[in-house]
Design a protein around this motif. Sequence first.
Motif, PDB file in Angstrom:
ATOM      1  N   HIS A  50      88.271  84.627  78.320  1.00 15.24           N
ATOM      2  CA  HIS A  50      88.193  85.748  79.060  1.00 15.24           C
ATOM      3  C   HIS A  50      88.068  85.284  80.517  1.00 15.24           C
ATOM      4  CE1 HIS A  50      86.117  89.295  81.149  1.00 15.24           C
ATOM      5  NE2 HIS A  50      87.184  89.980  80.738  1.00 15.24           N
ATOM      6  N   ARG A  51      87.642  84.266  80.847  1.00 14.47           N
ATOM      7  CA  ARG A  51      87.200  83.705  82.181  1.00 14.47           C
ATOM      8  C   ARG A  51      88.796  83.313  82.733  1.00 14.47           C
ATOM      9  NH1 ARG A  51      83.386  80.873  81.313  1.00 14.47           N
ATOM     10  NH2 ARG A  51      84.405  78.986  80.986  1.00 14.47           N
ATOM     11  N   LEU A  52      89.166  82.502  81.676  1.00 16.54           N
ATOM     12  CA  LEU A  52      90.614  81.991  82.219  1.00 16.54           C
ATOM     13  C   LEU A  52      91.818  83.163  82.146  1.00 16.54           C
ATOM     14  CD1 LEU A  52      90.682  79.256  79.225  1.00 16.54           C
ATOM     15  CD2 LEU A  52      90.639  78.807  81.723  1.00 16.54           C
ATOM     16  N   LEU A  53      91.587  84.160  81.383  1.00 19.95           N
ATOM     17  CA  LEU A  53      92.611  85.352  81.612  1.00 19.95           C
ATOM     18  C   LEU A  53      92.290  86.068  82.812  1.00 19.95           C
ATOM     19  CD1 LEU A  53      92.482  86.948  77.997  1.00 19.95           C
ATOM     20  CD2 LEU A  53      94.313  85.642  79.059  1.00 19.95           C
ATOM     21  N   LEU A  54      91.011  86.087  83.226  1.00 18.99           N
ATOM     22  CA  LEU A  54      90.744  86.956  84.591  1.00 18.99           C
ATOM     23  C   LEU A  54      91.258  86.103  85.813  1.00 18.99           C
ATOM     24  CD1 LEU A  54      87.102  88.119  84.162  1.00 18.99           C
ATOM     25  CD2 LEU A  54      88.803  89.303  84.289  1.00 18.99           C
ATOM     26  N   SER A  55      91.149  84.692  85.679  1.00 22.05           N
ATOM     27  CA  SER A  55      91.966  83.752  86.612  1.00 22.05           C
ATOM     28  C   SER A  55      93.293  84.030  86.601  1.00 22.05           C
ATOM     29  CB  SER A  55      91.571  82.329  86.281  1.00 22.05           C
ATOM     30  OG  SER A  55      91.921  81.579  87.505  1.00 22.05           O
ATOM     31  N   LEU A  56      94.260  84.014  85.442  1.00 18.18           N
ATOM     32  CA  LEU A  56      95.223  84.323  85.522  1.00 18.18           C
ATOM     33  C   LEU A  56      96.120  85.376  85.946  1.00 18.18           C
ATOM     34  CD1 LEU A  56      95.903  82.480  82.283  1.00 18.18           C
ATOM     35  CD2 LEU A  56      96.965  81.562  84.374  1.00 18.18           C
ATOM     36  N   THR A  57      95.255  86.569  85.706  1.00 23.74           N
ATOM     37  CA  THR A  57      95.350  87.878  86.254  1.00 23.74           C
ATOM     38  C   THR A  57      95.288  87.957  87.751  1.00 23.74           C
ATOM     39  OG1 THR A  57      94.462  88.813  84.314  1.00 23.74           O
ATOM     40  CG2 THR A  57      94.573  90.303  86.199  1.00 23.74           C
ATOM     41  N   VAL A  62      99.294  86.943  84.500  1.00 24.42           N
ATOM     42  CA  VAL A  62      98.682  87.621  83.323  1.00 24.42           C
ATOM     43  C   VAL A  62      98.494  89.063  83.835  1.00 24.42           C
ATOM     44  CG1 VAL A  62      97.118  88.056  81.622  1.00 24.42           C
ATOM     45  CG2 VAL A  62      98.257  85.560  81.905  1.00 24.42           C
ATOM     46  N   GLN A  63      98.714  90.168  82.877  1.00 24.14           N
ATOM     47  CA  GLN A  63      98.292  91.332  82.869  1.00 24.14           C
ATOM     48  C   GLN A  63      97.736  92.088  81.878  1.00 24.14           C
ATOM     49  OE1 GLN A  63     101.820  93.232  84.256  1.00 24.14           O
ATOM     50  NE2 GLN A  63     102.485  94.140  82.474  1.00 24.14           N
ATOM     51  N   GLN A  64      96.814  93.057  81.837  1.00 31.62           N
ATOM     52  CA  GLN A  64      96.175  93.607  80.755  1.00 31.62           C
ATOM     53  C   GLN A  64      96.669  95.007  80.517  1.00 31.62           C
ATOM     54  OE1 GLN A  64      91.880  93.978  80.830  1.00 31.62           O
ATOM     55  NE2 GLN A  64      91.761  94.073  78.499  1.00 31.62           N
ATOM     56  N   ASP A  65      96.995  95.428  79.382  1.00 30.66           N
ATOM     57  CA  ASP A  65      97.609  96.754  79.292  1.00 30.66           C
ATOM     58  C   ASP A  65      96.653  97.575  78.836  1.00 30.66           C
ATOM     59  OD1 ASP A  65      98.414  99.155  77.193  1.00 30.66           O
ATOM     60  OD2 ASP A  65     100.209  98.061  77.404  1.00 30.66           O
ATOM     61  N   GLU A  66      96.655  98.726  79.891  1.00 28.15           N
ATOM     62  CA  GLU A  66      95.299  99.500  80.015  1.00 28.15           C
ATOM     63  C   GLU A  66      95.162 100.560  78.651  1.00 28.15           C
ATOM     64  OE1 GLU A  66      96.147 102.282  83.241  1.00 28.15           O
ATOM     65  OE2 GLU A  66      96.113 100.685  84.921  1.00 28.15           O
ATOM     66  N   GLU A  67      96.095 100.751  77.712  1.00 28.99           N
ATOM     67  CA  GLU A  67      95.965 101.502  76.431  1.00 28.99           C
ATOM     68  C   GLU A  67      95.286 100.698  75.750  1.00 28.99           C
ATOM     69  OE1 GLU A  67      99.447 103.661  75.870  1.00 28.99           O
ATOM     70  OE2 GLU A  67      99.140 104.779  77.765  1.00 28.99           O
ATOM     71  N   THR A  68      96.161  99.330  75.419  1.00 28.63           N
ATOM     72  CA  THR A  68      95.650  98.563  74.240  1.00 28.63           C
ATOM     73  C   THR A  68      94.697  97.537  74.307  1.00 28.63           C
ATOM     74  OG1 THR A  68      97.678  97.023  74.421  1.00 28.63           O
ATOM     75  CG2 THR A  68      97.977  99.069  73.370  1.00 28.63           C
ATOM     76  N   SER A  69      94.447  97.421  75.749  1.00 30.12           N
ATOM     77  CA  SER A  69      93.651  96.142  76.439  1.00 30.12           C
ATOM     78  C   SER A  69      94.084  94.845  75.925  1.00 30.12           C
ATOM     79  CB  SER A  69      92.079  96.296  75.580  1.00 30.12           C
ATOM     80  OG  SER A  69      91.510  97.589  76.172  1.00 30.12           O
ATOM     81  N   LYS A  70      95.331  94.730  75.326  1.00 31.75           N
ATOM     82  CA  LYS A  70      95.773  93.429  75.076  1.00 31.75           C
ATOM     83  C   LYS A  70      96.610  92.787  76.444  1.00 31.75           C
ATOM     84  CE  LYS A  70      97.141  94.604  70.359  1.00 31.75           C
ATOM     85  NZ  LYS A  70      98.504  94.469  69.426  1.00 31.75           N
ATOM     86  N   TYR A  71      96.513  91.544  76.338  1.00 32.64           N
ATOM     87  CA  TYR A  71      96.991  90.702  77.556  1.00 32.64           C
ATOM     88  C   TYR A  71      98.363  90.192  77.215  1.00 32.64           C
ATOM     89  CZ  TYR A  71      91.915  90.580  79.049  1.00 32.64           C
ATOM     90  OH  TYR A  71      90.872  90.968  79.535  1.00 32.64           O
ATOM     91  N   LEU A  73     102.058  87.946  79.549  1.00 37.78           N
ATOM     92  CA  LEU A  73     102.451  87.270  80.700  1.00 37.78           C
ATOM     93  C   LEU A  73     103.312  88.256  81.476  1.00 37.78           C
ATOM     94  CD1 LEU A  73     103.730  83.830  79.029  1.00 37.78           C
ATOM     95  CD2 LEU A  73     101.541  84.322  80.548  1.00 37.78           C
ATOM     96  N   THR A  74     103.208  88.036  82.624  1.00 33.98           N
ATOM     97  CA  THR A  74     104.116  88.808  83.720  1.00 33.98           C
ATOM     98  C   THR A  74     105.210  88.111  83.708  1.00 33.98           C
ATOM     99  OG1 THR A  74     103.334  87.791  85.626  1.00 33.98           O
ATOM    100  CG2 THR A  74     101.948  89.483  84.806  1.00 33.98           C
ATOM    101  N   PHE A  75     106.162  88.414  84.636  1.00 36.93           N
ATOM    102  CA  PHE A  75     107.610  87.736  85.044  1.00 36.93           C
ATOM    103  C   PHE A  75     107.452  86.751  86.102  1.00 36.93           C
ATOM    104  CE2 PHE A  75     109.172  91.546  82.594  1.00 36.93           C
ATOM    105  CZ  PHE A  75     109.868  90.921  81.719  1.00 36.93           C
ATOM    106  N   LYS A  76     106.125  86.437  86.653  1.00 36.36           N
ATOM    107  CA  LYS A  76     105.841  85.660  87.647  1.00 36.36           C
ATOM    108  C   LYS A  76     106.497  84.060  87.131  1.00 36.36           C
ATOM    109  CE  LYS A  76     102.550  83.998  91.203  1.00 36.36           C
ATOM    110  NZ  LYS A  76     101.454  84.197  91.887  1.00 36.36           N
ATOM    111  N   LEU A  77     106.288  83.723  86.082  1.00 38.66           N
ATOM    112  CA  LEU A  77     106.812  82.464  85.455  1.00 38.66           C
ATOM    113  C   LEU A  77     108.159  82.403  85.672  1.00 38.66           C
ATOM    114  CD1 LEU A  77     104.524  81.392  82.611  1.00 38.66           C
ATOM    115  CD2 LEU A  77     104.619  80.097  84.701  1.00 38.66           C
ATOM    116  N   VAL A  78     108.975  83.502  85.259  1.00 41.50           N
ATOM    117  CA  VAL A  78     110.486  83.750  85.382  1.00 41.50           C
ATOM    118  C   VAL A  78     110.842  83.454  86.582  1.00 41.50           C
ATOM    119  CG1 VAL A  78     112.563  85.007  84.813  1.00 41.50           C
ATOM    120  CG2 VAL A  78     110.381  85.177  83.199  1.00 41.50           C
ATOM    121  N   GLU A  79     110.213  84.177  87.611  1.00 41.94           N
ATOM    122  CA  GLU A  79     110.369  83.999  89.015  1.00 41.94           C
ATOM    123  C   GLU A  79     110.441  82.571  89.610  1.00 41.94           C
ATOM    124  OE1 GLU A  79     107.859  86.663  90.907  1.00 41.94           O
ATOM    125  OE2 GLU A  79     108.766  88.555  89.919  1.00 41.94           O
TER     126      GLU A  79
END
Length: 264
Positions: A50-57, A62-71, A73-79
């Motif tokens: 959870h701590r690692l995910l918060l840092s990546l967010t 990383v982003q978290q889906d508001e409805e499912t709470s699942k984590y 990746l964003t497209f930042k790596l692609v960029e």
Amino acid sequence: MAETEQTEKIKNPVQSAERIFSVMETLAQTGPVGLVELSGMLGLHKSTVHRLLLSLTCMGYVQQDEETSKYMLTFKLVELSEKILAKVDILTVVHPYITRLANDCNETVHFVQRRGTEVFYLDKVAPLKPQESAIRMASQVGLARPLYCSGVGKSILAEMSEEEVRYIWDHSEIEKKTEHTIVTLDELLKELQIVKEKGYALDNEENELGVRCIAVCVPDHRGRPMNAFSISAPVGRMTDERINELAVQILRTKEEIQLRLGQA
């Protein structure tokens, strides 16, 4: 005790980096995933993940889906990868490979890049020990040739849709450069189908009498058919049997270049 603390200071940053990349690599493989499931996959405690995910967010990876709470990746790596690949000097990457190819097959190798309806010759490598020949090829770095009547051009066209090929044909000045030049769209489309099946294109004296070429396309970092390279030689040395031998070499070289460019 002091030694232990110092050791921890050295180890912890590396361990944190390893864990962060493990999270990212796992998310890349799984897609959206919940915290508990991800913790199980990584073999780490839920609070650590959870701590690692918060840092990546916070960093935007990383982003978290508001409805499912699942984590996920964003497209930042692609960029980031786009920026890295955009800085790659294709000539610097390709030159050693086509130099080796030229010396292995003892023939001249050209590298071109598409610009509109033409290809521009960006590199030309002659073998260290050229074979004797009465043919002196007219090619040179900076020269432009139409896509439709060259091996390198046809290898690029074969990677395009029929709609794109028709557009390029309609906007090209079709000229019968030799008695072998393709001058009808139907004939070109049939030829491109053969190129797709074999994986390489041929120039059977279509652009220059006495010279035969075998060519392959190398897509750019976005997968667009923009680059190609060829082996050229006098027709006397480019028998069908020799073409079959060179096909193995040129396709292997293409594969090696694509691996180097991260296209495999």
